[in-house]
Design an enzyme around this catalytic site. Sequence first.
Site, PDB file in Angstrom:
ATOM      1  N   SER A 121       0.863  -1.199  -0.046  1.00  0.00           N
ATOM      2  CA  SER A 121       0.086   0.058  -0.036  1.00  0.00           C
ATOM      3  C   SER A 121       0.850   1.247  -0.166  1.00  0.00           C
ATOM      4  CB  SER A 121      -1.004   0.159   1.175  1.00  0.00           C
ATOM      5  OG  SER A 121      -0.200  -0.143   2.296  1.00  0.00           O
ATOM      6  N   ASP A 342      -3.530   5.865  11.821  1.00  0.00           N
ATOM      7  CA  ASP A 342      -2.788   5.388  10.559  1.00  0.00           C
ATOM      8  C   ASP A 342      -1.447   6.491  10.562  1.00  0.00           C
ATOM      9  OD1 ASP A 342      -1.497   4.897   8.254  1.00  0.00           O
ATOM     10  OD2 ASP A 342      -3.338   4.994   7.005  1.00  0.00           O
ATOM     11  N   HIS A 345       0.758   5.303   6.375  1.00  0.00           N
ATOM     12  CA  HIS A 345       0.529   5.819   5.121  1.00  0.00           C
ATOM     13  C   HIS A 345       0.840   7.295   5.109  1.00  0.00           C
ATOM     14  CE1 HIS A 345      -1.744   1.914   5.115  1.00  0.00           C
ATOM     15  NE2 HIS A 345      -1.018   1.800   4.040  1.00  0.00           N
TER      16      HIS A 345
END
Length: 363
Positions: A121, A342, A345
């Site tokens: 990702s 998160d 990312h």
Amino acid sequence: MGSHYTLVFFKLLTLFILLQALVVKTEDTVFNETSLRGKKLGGGKCNFFQGKWVVDASYPLYQSSNCPFIDQEFDCIKNGRPDRQYLKYSWQPNSCNLPRFNGLDFLRRWRGKKIMFVGDSLSLNEWQSLCCMLHASVPKSRTTYVRRELVSSVTFEEYGLSIVLYHTVYLVDIVREKIGRVLKLNSINGGNAWRGTDMLIFNTWHWWTHTGKSQPWDYVQDGTTVRKDMDRLTAFYKGLNTWARWVDSNIDTSKTKVFFQGISPTHYQGREWNSKSKTCYGELGPLTGSKYPAGEPAASLILKKVLSSMTKQVYLLDITTLSQLRKDGHPSAYSNDHSGMDCSHWCLPGLPDTWNQILYAAS
């Protein structure tokens, strides 16, 4: 090999890597520092990866609301992030100026070509960033957008350029067998889909640390030995060597330019940057200076060791340190329906745009 001996092996491996980093490499080595860190510009060395973040009112390079390729989890503004200062920084190398991204030039130079991001990702993050940067340069140009689980693509029809994402979290294979899902450290059959590409940008690391329910394999196979688990950094080293052998055997670098994305850091432990914060949440700006208090992660040292052993030229996008300094660049609580915080990312627009700016300069 028992767990005690595995730990000893890895400690010795890490020590060897650190000692190797102290060796001054000569210009006649097969794989010198320049080839690891990017190509020479203007007849001299330009190290894009040592520098600092500076306020730049001309940023960001695009608006998330104008880009049709951003996944909801990366669109921090749409998800309610209230601050905007994180969008207003550019990377300034110490020894040179990083060329500003010119999407039209990129499209013309790579006309009729196929560029592929291969990885997890974080590759998705960088792939969507590049597609947005190019789209902002030619907003009226016709594009074809295909989003699938394994292979996704954005094609700029007028230029015949396809930007492809091949999703694979380990690069090496996971095979379902009678005993369950087996991570095969010596197998890379997925590479059949990567041949014939004009530019390859590889990435892997984060999933090597996953355990429990988020771990997508039940057993790991090293040669003929199958076990329930092994030291993850050792497994990463072995898997990465399999990838390196595949590139050396299968890629003609006179026809295909090969990059490795480098190790993208996380910011889940505030003590790493001398903060009382528990996570990246609420961080509003980058660290000053050019050094990260916690230093370079072991995975980055292993990656450099593997790359230095290769016979084919692979350009390392050594984005680890410049990304470590951007504790403010994560979605944190603003990642839509992503569970938890998160700090892995990156928001778009955001840090991956700089990765692609360096990719542009080095390609």
